[in-house]
Design an enzyme around this catalytic site. Structure first.
Site, short mmCIF file in Angstrom:
data_model
loop_
_atom_site.label_atom_id
_atom_site.label_comp_id
_atom_site.label_asym_id
_atom_site.label_seq_id
_atom_site.Cartn_x
_atom_site.Cartn_y
_atom_site.Cartn_z
N ASP A 46 -0.73 4.14 10.07
CA ASP A 46 0.57 4.03 9.39
C ASP A 46 0.79 5.26 8.51
OD1 ASP A 46 2.74 1.82 8.34
OD2 ASP A 46 2.11 3.19 6.74
N TYR A 51 4.84 11.31 3.42
CA TYR A 51 3.43 11.57 3.10
C TYR A 51 3.06 13.03 3.43
CZ TYR A 51 2.90 6.40 3.44
OH TYR A 51 3.02 5.04 3.32
N LYS A 76 7.81 6.55 8.92
CA LYS A 76 8.95 6.04 8.13
C LYS A 76 9.89 7.19 7.81
CE LYS A 76 5.46 3.18 5.93
NZ LYS A 76 4.30 4.08 5.84
N HIS A 109 12.25 3.90 4.88
CA HIS A 109 11.19 3.81 3.87
C HIS A 109 11.59 3.00 2.63
CE1 HIS A 109 7.33 6.15 2.68
NE2 HIS A 109 7.35 4.98 2.11
#
Ligand code: A2P
Length: 280
Positions: A46, A51, A76, A109
């Site tokens: 994930d 990120y 996301k 997100h």
């Protein structure tokens, strides 16, 4: 690891109940840990655009040499790419960074209610799903009112809602509502987030001692027994194996009651979706 535990999504696709979260990892760390995780038996990763490690995740998958169909990959949509056309373009960039043609799951997100763009954005994800580029589409940090609105305006319910969820923040009412609509909940910060405070809880320690397991294994097992998808994050190779070794024991009724009792009103650690309007 015999992590055959899976849940079935409203698209008919299955999702492994345990996945590796990779928040706060650089590309380099993500490549190393994802490859090690696949070798250790993980079949679900994930990540998120926000990120900044999708490229590393893609590299880790390639290094592990795993067939595309054997691993479930989620990303996301970052908040600055909301809106229909932006979301379509942004998904292409994610696919390029991961070097994957299709994704198993792609999520919005955050709802970012002040922007009021999540319905248009959702329509783009649904279009990508219909084109076959994303097997299942879902959301993250959505409150029930946001889910109701996308369902009313598009007729399509998300396959999952990924939420902060752990024994200190159990979200029982929200979970009941999702169960009624067949939406799977994925738990992020499942150990309580950075520093994993729940692992030092005396009740968790007592249950761990009773089963000859670690506190992390007890908490991860709790999520699975609660019917949640659990996404523990670790950048530590030894903990990778520990966190995945949760399929050869089970919690009993007393354990579950004790863990249920840890829920607390101030248990949430990360921003509330109604207050989160940061562009990233
Ligand atoms: P690390 O990456 O150094 O292992 P969450 O998944 O709730 O966000 O929790 C992640 C935090 O818990 C990270 O700080 C992670 O640190 C730590 N963590 C993950 N697995 C374990 C474990 N088995 N034992 C102790 N701490 C852990």
């Amino acid at each position: 690891m015999s992590s055959d535990a899976t849940l079935t999504l409203n698209t008919g696709h299955t999702i492994p109940s345990l996945g590796l979260g990779v928040w706060r990892m650089t590309d380099e760390e993500a490549a190393y840990i994802v490859s090690a995780a696949i070798t250790a038996g993980y079949r679900h990763i994930d990540t998120a655009q926000g990120y900044h490690n999708e490229q590393g995740v893609g590299e880790g998958l390639r290094r592990a040499g795993i067939g595309r169909g054997a691993v479930f990959v989620t990303s996301k949509l970052r908040t600055r790419d909301f809106g229909y056309d932006n979301a379509l373009r942004s998904f292409d960039e994610t696919a390029k960074r991961l070097a994957l043609e299709t994704l198993d799951l792609f999520l919005i997100h955050w709802p970012m209610p002040a922007f009021d763009l999540y319905v248009e954005t959702w329509k783009a994800l649904v279009a990508l799903h219909r084109e076959g580029r994303i097997a299942s589409v879902g959301v993250s940090n959505f409150l029930p009112e946001h889910i109701e609105r996308i369902a009313d305006e598009t007729g399509v319910l998300p396959a999952v809602n990924q939420l902060e969820l752990h024994p200190y923040y159990q979200q029982r009412d929200v979970r009941n509502l999702h169960a009624e609509h067949g939406i799977v909940i994925e738990s992020y910060s499942p150990l309580g987030g950075n520093g994993a405070p729940i692992l030092a809880d005396p009740a968790v320690k007592a249950i761990a001692d009773k089963h000859g397991r670690t506190p992390a294994q007890i908490v991860i097992r709790w999520h699975i027994e609660e019917g949640l998808v659990v996404l523990p994050k670790t950048a530590n190779r030894a903990r990778l194996a520990e966190n995945a070794d949760v399929f050869a024991f089970s919690l009993d009724g007393d354990d579950m009651t004790m863990l249920r009792g840890l829920d607390r009103p101030d248990g949430k650690t990360l921003p509330h979706p109604k207050d989160m309007n940061d562009m990233f």
